[in-house]
Design an enzyme around this catalytic site. Structure first.
Site, PDB file in Angstrom:
ATOM      1  N   LYS A  52       0.842  -1.199   0.000  1.00 14.92           N
ATOM      2  CA  LYS A  52       0.000   0.000   0.000  1.00 14.92           C
ATOM      3  C   LYS A  52       0.877   1.248   0.000  1.00 14.92           C
ATOM      4  CE  LYS A  52      -3.867  -2.172   2.312  1.00 14.92           C
ATOM      5  NZ  LYS A  52      -4.445  -2.604   3.583  1.00 14.92           N
ATOM      6  N   GLN A  76      -4.982  -1.324   9.659  1.00 15.26           N
ATOM      7  CA  GLN A  76      -4.877  -2.668   9.077  1.00 15.26           C
ATOM      8  C   GLN A  76      -5.486  -3.711  10.019  1.00 15.26           C
ATOM      9  OE1 GLN A  76      -3.554  -3.520   5.921  1.00 15.26           O
ATOM     10  NE2 GLN A  76      -4.460  -5.493   6.457  1.00 15.26           N
ATOM     11  N   ASP A 120     -11.365   2.930   4.005  1.00 17.33           N
ATOM     12  CA  ASP A 120     -11.862   1.549   3.904  1.00 17.33           C
ATOM     13  C   ASP A 120     -13.382   1.538   3.728  1.00 17.33           C
ATOM     14  OD1 ASP A 120     -10.093  -0.561   3.780  1.00 17.33           O
ATOM     15  OD2 ASP A 120      -9.717  -0.609   5.948  1.00 17.33           O
TER      16      ASP A 120
END
Ligand code: NDP
Length: 289
Positions: free
Chosen positions: A53, A97, A120
Site C-alpha cells: 500500500k 490494518q 476503507d
C-alpha cells in the site's frame, strides 16, 4: 472461451488514472492527497499488504505514512494515534490494518476514524451514505469487483445479480453498489435454501464466501459474468500451497461468458481502489467535485 477479466491489467489502469488525478489536484489546488496506515503487531500478511500500500501510494504521487505499533499496544494508544491522524490536515485517508490484536476492540477503533477519512469505507456513517446514495467512501474490494464486472458488460442494468456472502466488508457493500447499477440483487448466505438454483439464476455472480471452489460449473448460467472474490490457500500437488477462489475456475470458465481468475482477478483491484478512495477523500474534504 469466456472473456478472462484481467484484474492485474485493470488495476494498473486504475492506478494510472489515480496518478493523473493526483497530478491534476496538485496543479489546480496545491492539494497532495495523503494516506496514513496504522499497523499493529507482526502479522506477516498484514506487513506485506501495508508495504505494498505504501509503495503504491507513493508511486501514484501521494504522501504515505506508516504508524507501526507492537502487538502489545493498548487500545488507548491506538485510539490516540487515530485521533491525532483525524486532526492532521495533511492526512486525507486513514486505514487501520486488520486484524487487530484480540485485546483491542476493532469496532471501537474503526468507528473512531473520521468518516471523511475512512478510506476503507467501513464506518457506519459511510455504510449509511452508501445505502442512501450519497457521495461517500465505498469499501475497496466491492468497488473493484464492480469495475471488473463492468469491463465485461458496461451496463449492468436489469441484470439478475446474485451475491453469495453477506459480510460487511464484501457481500453487503457489493450488493449496494449493484443496486445502484440497477441490477436486481439477491444476497445469498449460509442459510440460503437451494443455493445452486439461486446461483443458476444469476446473469452476474459475485462469490464472496471463503470456501475453496464451492461454486461448481453446473451452478453457473451459460454466458454469466462470474466475479470471484474468494482468496483461499489450499495444498497443491507439489506439496506446497496455491491460491484458489470460491469458484471452481476450470468448470465455471467452461460455462461463463466472462470470469475473473484467482489470483489476478479481484485481488489486485483492492489497493488500486484504496488509492482512488484517498483521492476522493481529499476532494471531499476540500469540497472539490
Ligand atoms: P466472511 O467470512 O466475513 O463472510 C463469508 C460469507 O459467506 C458469510 O456471509 C457467510 O454466510 C457466507 N457463507 C459461508 N458459508 C456459506 C455457504 N456454505 N453457502 C453460502 N454462503 C456461505 O468473508 P469475507 O466476506 O470477508 O470474505 C469472503 C472471501 O473473499 C474470502 O475468501 C476472503 O479471503 C475474500 N476476500 C478477498 C479480498 C480481496 O482483496 N480480493 C478482500 C476481502 C475478502 P453467513 O453470513 O450466513 O455466515
Amino acid at each position: 472461451m469466456p472473456q478472462i477479466i484481467d484484474g492485474k491489467a485493470i488495476a494498473a489502469e486504475v492506478r494510472e488514472g489515480v496518478a493523473k488525478d493526483v497530478a491534476a489536484l496538485i496543479a489546480s489546488h496545491g492539494l497532495k492527497p495523503g494516506l496514513a496506515v496504522v499497523l499493529v503487531g507482526e502479522d506477516p500478511a498484514s506487513k506485506v499488504y501495508v508495504k505494498n500500500k505504501g509503495e503504491q501510494t507513493v508511486a501514484a504521487g501521494m504522501n504515505s505514512w506508516e504508524h507501526k505499533l507492537p502487538a502489545t499496544a493498548t487500545e488507548a494508544e491506538i485510539l490516540a494515534i487515530v485521533q491525532k491522524l483525524n486532526n492532521d490536515p495533511a492526512v486525507h485517508g486513514i486505514l487501520v490494518q486488520l486484524p487487530l490484536p484480540k485485546h483491542v476492540n476493532a469496532e471501537r477503533v474503526l468507528n473512531t476514524i473520521d468518516p471523511n477519512k475512512d478510506v476503507d469505507g467501513f464506518h457506519p456513517v459511510n455504510v449509511g451514505r452508501l445505502w442512501i446514495g450519497e457521495r461517500t467512501l465505498v469499501p475497496c474490494t466491492p468497488t473493484g469487483s464492480v469495475i471488473l464486472a463492468k469491463k465485461a458488460a458496461p451496463s449492468l442494468a436489469g441484470m439478475n445479480a446474485v451475491v453469495v456472502g453477506r459480510s460487511n466488508i464484501v457481500g453487503k457493500p457489493v450488493a449496494a453498489l449493484l443496486l445502484k447499477e440497477n441490477c436486481t440483487v439477491t444476497i445469498a448466505h449460509s442459510r440460503t435454501r437451494n443455493l445452486h438454483d439461486v446461483v443458476k439464476g444469476a446473469d452476474l455472480l459475485i462469490a464472496a464466501v471463503g470456501i475453496p471452489e464451492m461454486v461448481r460449473g453446473d451452478w453457473v448460467k451459460p454466458g454469466a459474468i462470474v466475479i470471484d472474490v474468494g482468496i483461499n490457500r489450499v495444498p497443491s500437488a507439489n506439496g506446497k500451497t496455491k491460491l484458489v477462489g470460491d469458484c471452481n475456475y476450470d468448470e465455471c470458465a467452461k460455462v461463463a461468458g466472462a470470469i475473473t481468475p484467482v489470483p489476478g482477478g479481484v485481488g489486485p483491484m483492492t489497493i488500486a481502489c484504496l488509492l482512488q478512495n484517498t483521492v476522493e477523500a481529499a476532494k471531499m474534504q476540500k469540497g472539490i467535485k
